[in-house]
Design a protein around this motif. Structure first.
Motif, PDB file in Angstrom:
ATOM      1  N   UNK A  20       2.953 -50.177   4.685  1.00 52.11           N
ATOM      2  CA  UNK A  20       4.262 -50.048   4.041  1.00 52.11           C
ATOM      3  C   UNK A  20       4.113 -49.918   2.533  1.00 52.11           C
ATOM      4  N   UNK A  21       3.198 -50.712   1.979  1.00 53.67           N
ATOM      5  CA  UNK A  21       3.045 -50.690   0.524  1.00 53.67           C
ATOM      6  C   UNK A  21       2.553 -49.329   0.050  1.00 53.67           C
ATOM      7  N   UNK A  22       1.528 -48.807   0.731  1.00 59.61           N
ATOM      8  CA  UNK A  22       0.980 -47.518   0.306  1.00 59.61           C
ATOM      9  C   UNK A  22       2.070 -46.442   0.394  1.00 59.61           C
ATOM     10  N   UNK A  23       2.847 -46.495   1.472  1.00 56.77           N
ATOM     11  CA  UNK A  23       3.903 -45.495   1.648  1.00 56.77           C
ATOM     12  C   UNK A  23       4.930 -45.561   0.526  1.00 56.77           C
ATOM     13  N   UNK A  24       5.442 -46.777   0.271  1.00 60.10           N
ATOM     14  CA  UNK A  24       6.469 -46.881  -0.772  1.00 60.10           C
ATOM     15  C   UNK A  24       5.879 -46.594  -2.152  1.00 60.10           C
ATOM     16  N   UNK A  25       4.615 -47.007  -2.346  1.00 60.81           N
ATOM     17  CA  UNK A  25       3.993 -46.782  -3.651  1.00 60.81           C
ATOM     18  C   UNK A  25       3.847 -45.291  -3.921  1.00 60.81           C
ATOM     19  N   UNK A  26       3.423 -44.541  -2.894  1.00 61.55           N
ATOM     20  CA  UNK A  26       3.259 -43.105  -3.117  1.00 61.55           C
ATOM     21  C   UNK A  26       4.622 -42.445  -3.355  1.00 61.55           C
ATOM     22  N   UNK A  27       5.632 -42.957  -2.653  1.00 66.66           N
ATOM     23  CA  UNK A  27       6.985 -42.429  -2.894  1.00 66.66           C
ATOM     24  C   UNK A  27       7.394 -42.666  -4.344  1.00 66.66           C
ATOM     25  N   UNK A  28       7.122 -43.894  -4.823  1.00 65.25           N
ATOM     26  CA  UNK A  28       7.503 -44.257  -6.170  1.00 65.25           C
ATOM     27  C   UNK A  28       6.742 -43.415  -7.209  1.00 65.25           C
ATOM     28  N   UNK A  29       5.467 -43.155  -6.898  1.00 66.36           N
ATOM     29  CA  UNK A  29       4.652 -42.402  -7.855  1.00 66.36           C
ATOM     30  C   UNK A  29       5.083 -40.940  -7.930  1.00 66.36           C
ATOM     31  N   UNK A  30       5.630 -40.460  -6.827  1.00 71.11           N
ATOM     32  CA  UNK A  30       6.010 -39.064  -6.758  1.00 71.11           C
ATOM     33  C   UNK A  30       7.032 -38.737  -7.846  1.00 71.11           C
TER      34      UNK A  30
END
Lengths: 108, 881
Positions: free
Chosen positions: B564-574
């Motif tokens: 979950x963290x990696x998913x949300x983090x990549x979304x945030x970085x986008x």
């Protein structure tokens, strides 16, 4: 100088000679003392203690026959004298007496 | 066993003791003790105790009771002479405090520096692993279809470990766990822990500093969690507190009691000891996962202690059937091929053979540097003594004329220089005590490296001091031994032996020059190499990449958190300003790597870096696709069995072949059905020094150990705070560590920088010693020739003529020495070729600059006294004649 009394290390050494069945030499004595006291004892200290014991008349020594396994070199064999044995026993009795007193003191 | 003898130095110490008639008996006793200890405790212990025993004879010589004649009159005479010599030496040195100060300082510096290098080498190479009887410890490798690997599945290990009575099988989990834990209520410290079986430590050693080792009883699920701390950790972090045993550390909410401190120098099976050994049974409690959980648990490495009288073959024969009957790896462990058998190898040989040559070379080099420094120190003192000795020629001549034998005079001189050597040694000891911590810090040595002074270092100091003292005195003594008494007594200036004196002087200067040029050249090479290293092509632009390392909670729960963290983090970085691209991957550049070593490859071991990554990893790091393609996001999501390899690996494994579509199992047998779909450009992401460029990239599956690699538009330090504040609030259970990749790179460069700065320090010391020495010798020579110089001036020579003459005379031996030194330096340069980046060992710039520096220094050292001599007033000197 401790005169005719025994120092702690001398006592260990004397008892070691006795425990090793007399007619023993410095090497087993050193190892016995080290193992039973759990402290390192250098061979020099053992020699010195044996020399003092001999001077006080508690042990006597003589040279053994040459042996093949020591490159043909002789050993100095030690034996506890009756006077040495007596002194060690007396020391033991004194200690026991003191310990008994301590034990009784605890009981009361 | 008796083939091993007590150390030569100790035997010599015994020989020089006045034991009298008891010598034979005592020597036999000592030898017997030595052999017993050798058999029981190994040669280190036996050697150490032998020294102690020999020294104890000095302290308590055990007066020969029965044989008073043993101390002969002659012996007493000799020892009295020695006392007299020493007293006399003391008087001499009091009269010449300048000479003593310079000599002792020079020797002290040389000895101190060499002893410091020696301590470090001693810590690195000579201090054994602390394993008792290492020859009966074997490493047990896992054999499968195509080769051997050092790791096993934990379930397999449990299954076969009790299969053989001939070998006690123990293991440790491959990955060191790092955590930050407060001890009692103190500050949190970063701690490295190794999970081991209960019998692991007892199998390796019986010794402890305090408390006890782990036992099998500790390694059961019911047992309270305990740990043994390493000696290094105990000294550094627990203040060598004997009460540390019984203290409690908190790790992931679990209280762990310290039950023991390992013996000093014990490092187990690794290159350096971890801070903590914890029983594997504590793993579930601390890490929240079962050791059988393959994703959560690193694999286990296995060693065995052979029972007495068991051969490797017997042990192998007993283990093999048990391993062959192992159930095949579970479906979840599909990356694992079934184990077929075991392969036993020496645990001592964990050092790859390829590295051994380099280590031998490094040792040879260090020995050389030590020797050169010592030679410089000795030569310096020798030249001082020579000057002093010549000044004393009349005195010595009178002694000989009055009946002293030449041997007696030589002994007097040697006693003097020996006393200087020992004083120098004392100064050296002080310098070592001060220098060693500085050097260790400079060298960035791992904390577990034990560089403390031990018997070896002290023995080295004593031996070197004696050698230096004697070495420094030899020239003077030789000179005195051959001096012609008559001419000495008659003449007051240059005696009949001037020719020989000149030769000795020239030799001294030549040796000094040769020793210094070698050291200066080495320093120059290392410095230039360091500069070149900053230009090594690592294959990607490290200056704009950031690594975000999250620490996820352990266990099943952690896996979900990670995903979950990696998913949300990549979304945030986008689309975040300043972020160019990003990708998840399990290994970050210079942040520790997973590597596979292939043993059975022609040409020796071959190491491959492994990384599992998301699809954008290649573009984020800046790797070019050379052939085929890289995997897509969809492939990563579907855990597709595809792989991308580096150019180096493609070249080494598929020379002149089309590798696209080939199975990865052609490279690493364990890899089963994965297919190679592309080749990317090389990148050095692990250790600069090794420059290993062979790499395999696979789609990431274990998100729990994933980190994020981010490429930024400008300097990453500008974005560090923004990125951290964007990602940290996503999940409070996840701790983040955000670092620029260039930091890791810098610390890698630090190694060679350290080496270069160390070498430069030594070169500077060498140069100083050389200049002081040359200056001393020239000043002395000029003093000797003052009459001649004055005469020349009186006869019309100009100051310039005199300077030119003196310069020429002194430079000749120096130039010869430089020539010889350059040859030695060429050889020494080849030894360090492996640590030089980008330049050859015969780098002309390094050599040229070194020669220039030395020549200029020499000229400076000569010209000062020469000019002083040239300014002399002829009348003043002529009056003295």
């Amino acid at each position: 100088m401790k005169g005719e009394r025994l120092g702690e290390f001398e006592e260990f050494t004397l008892l070691a000679v006795r425990a090793l069945g007399d007619h023993t030499y410095a090497v087993p004595v050193q190892q016995f003392v080290e193992e039973s006291t759990g402290r390192g004892a250098s061979i020099g200290a053992i020699y010195a203690a044996l020399a003092r014991l001999e001077k006080k008349g508690f042990v006597r020594s003589g040279m053994s026959d040459a042996r093949a396994q020591r490159g043909g070199r002789a050993r100095r064999m030690f034996q506890v004298t009756p006077s040495g044995l007596r002194t060690a026993r007396e020391l033991h009795q004194v200690r026991e007496k003191i310990w008994n007193t301590i034990a009784e003191g605890r009981r009361s | 066993m008796s083939s091993q003898r007590p150390p030569a130095l100790a035997r010599w110490l015994l020989r020089i003791q006045p034991l009298g008639a008891r010598r034979a008996e005592i020597e036999a006793d000592l030898l017997e003790l030595y052999e017993v200890r050798l058999q029981n405790r190994g040669h280190r212990h036996a050697n150490w105790r032998y020294y102690r025993d020999v020294l104890s004879l000095w302290r308590a010589p055990g007066e020969p009771q029965t044989d008073p004649s043993s101390r002969t009159v002659a012996r007493r005479g000799t020892s009295l002479d020695i006392v007299r010599d020493l007293t006399y030496a003391g008087r001499m040195w009091r009269r010449a405090p300048g000479v003593v100060t310079v000599a002792v300082a020079g020797l002290g510096i040389a000895i101190g520096f060499s002893a410091s290098i020696f301590s470090i080498v001693n810590g690195l190479a000579f201090k054994p692993s602390g394993i008792d009887e290492p020859s009966s410890i074997v490493r047990i490798y896992r054999g499968s279809e195509g080769g051997y690997s050092s790791t096993w599945l934990y379930s397999e290990f449990e299954h076969f470990r009790h299969a053989s009575p001939a070998v006690a099988v123990e293991g440790w989990l491959m990955t060191l766990q790092r955590f930050s834990a407060p001890v009692d209520s103190g500050q949190g410290q970063s701690i490295s822990a190794m999970f081991v079986t209960g019998g692991f430590l007892p199998a390796l050693t019986r010794r402890v500093t305090a408390g006890r080792l782990l036992t099998n009883a500790d390694d059961s699920p019911e047992a309270p969690p305990v740990a043994v701390v390493s000696h290094g950790y105990w000294v550094r972090q627990l203040g060598a507190d004997p009460a540390a045993v019984g203290r409690i550390m908190r790790w992931n909410g679990v209280d762990i009691t310290i039950v023991g401190v390992s013996a000093s120098g014990f490092r187990g099976t690794s290159e350096s000891a971890p801070d903590l050994w914890v029983p594997i049974a504590a793993f579930p409690r601390v890490m929240g996962a079962s050791p059988r959980d393959v994703d959560a648990v690193p694999q286990i490495a296995v060693i065995g202690r052979l029972a007495e009288g068991t051969s490797w073959r017997q042990a192998e024969a007993q283990l093999n059937p048990a391993v062959a009957s192992l159930p095949p790896p579970a479906a979840s462990d599909r990356d694992w091929q079934p184990a077929r058998g075991v392969h036993l190898d020496s645990a001592e040989g964990s050092l790859p053979r390829s590295k051994r040559g380099a280590i031998v070379a490094a040792l040879a080099l260090v020995t050389g540097v030590i020797a050169l420094l010592l030679i410089l120190g000795c030569v310096n003192v020798a030249s001082l003594l020579l000057a002093n000795g010549v000044a004393r020629r009349r005195e010595l001549g009178v002694r000989i004329a009055l009946g002293a034998s030449r041997a007696r005079v030589v002994r007097q001189l040697l006693t003097e220089s020996l006393s200087l050597g020992l004083l120098g040694g004392l100064a050296g000891l002080l310098i070592t005590l001060w220098l060693l911590p500085v050097l260790t810090r400079l060298a960035n040595a791992p904390a577990s490296l034990d560089v403390s002074m031990d018997g070896n270092v002290l023995a080295f100091l004593v031996a070197v001091s004696i050698a230096a003292g004697l070495g420094a005195g030899v020239a003077t003594a030789r000179h005195a031994a051959h001096d012609d008494v008559n001419s000495v007594l008659k003449a007051s200036g240059r005696g009949g032996s001037a020719g020989r004196l000149d030769r000795i002087r020239a030799t001294v200067m030549g040796v000094q020059a040769a020793a210094s040029i070698v050291l200066v050249v080495l320093a120059a090479l290392l410095t230039r190499g360091m500069v070149a290293a900053t230009r090594v092509d690592i294959g990607f632009a490290a200056d704009r990449v950031l690594a975000v390392r999250p620490a996820f909670p352990p266990g099943e729960n952690g896996r979900a958190v990670a995903r979950a963290f990696i998913d949300t983090a990549t979304e945030r970085l986008h689309g975040m300003p300043g972020v160019v691209s990003y990708s998840a991957a399990t290994s970050m550049p210079y942040g520790g790597a997973t590597r596979v070593t292939i043993f059975n490859r022609p040409g020796g071991r071959y190491t491959i870096n492994y990384n599992t990554t998301d699809a954008e990893y290649f573009s984020t790091l800046g790797l070019r696709v050379l052939r085929g393609r890289t995997y897509t996001r969809a492939e990563v999501r579907d855990r597709a069995r595809v792989a991308v390899v580096s150019e180096a690996l493609a070249r080494d494994f598929f020379p002149g072949e089309d590798l696209l579509g080939q199975p990865l199992s052609r490279v690493v047998e364990d890899e089963g059905d994965a297919l190679i779909i592309g080749v990317v450009s090389n990148a050095i992401t692990t250790r600069l020094r090794e420059r290993s460029e062979a790499a395999i990239y696979l789609p990431v599956t274990n998100w729990q150990s994933a980190s994020l690699l981010i490429r930024t538009a400008s300097s990453p330090s500008l974005h560090l705070a923004t990125i951290r504040s964007a990602l940290q609030p996503l999940d409070s259970r996840v701790r983040l560590e955000v670092t620029p990749v260039s930091e890791g790179l810098a610390s890698q460069l630090g190694e060679s920088r350290t080496l270069a700065s160390l070498a430069s320090t030594f070169a500077a010391v060498a140069l100083c010693l050389a200049i002081v020495g040359l200056h001393g010798v020239t000043a002395f020579v000029i003093n000797q020739r003052s009459q001649e110089i004055t005469l020349r001036i009186a006869l019309g020579a100009t100051g310039r003529d005199i300077v030119r003459m003196l310069l020429g005379d002194s430079l000749r031996p120096v130039v010869l020495g430089l020539g010889a030194g350059i040859f030695v330096a060429l050889g020494a340069g080849r030894l360090i070729a492996g640590t030089l980046y980008g330049i050859g060992p015969a780098d002309p710039i390094s050599f040229g600059a070194s020669v220039l520096i030395l020549l200029l220094s020499t000229i400076a050292a000569i010209i000062v006294p020469a000019r002083r001599a040239a300014r002399v007033e002829p009348a003043a000197v002529l009056k003295q004649v």
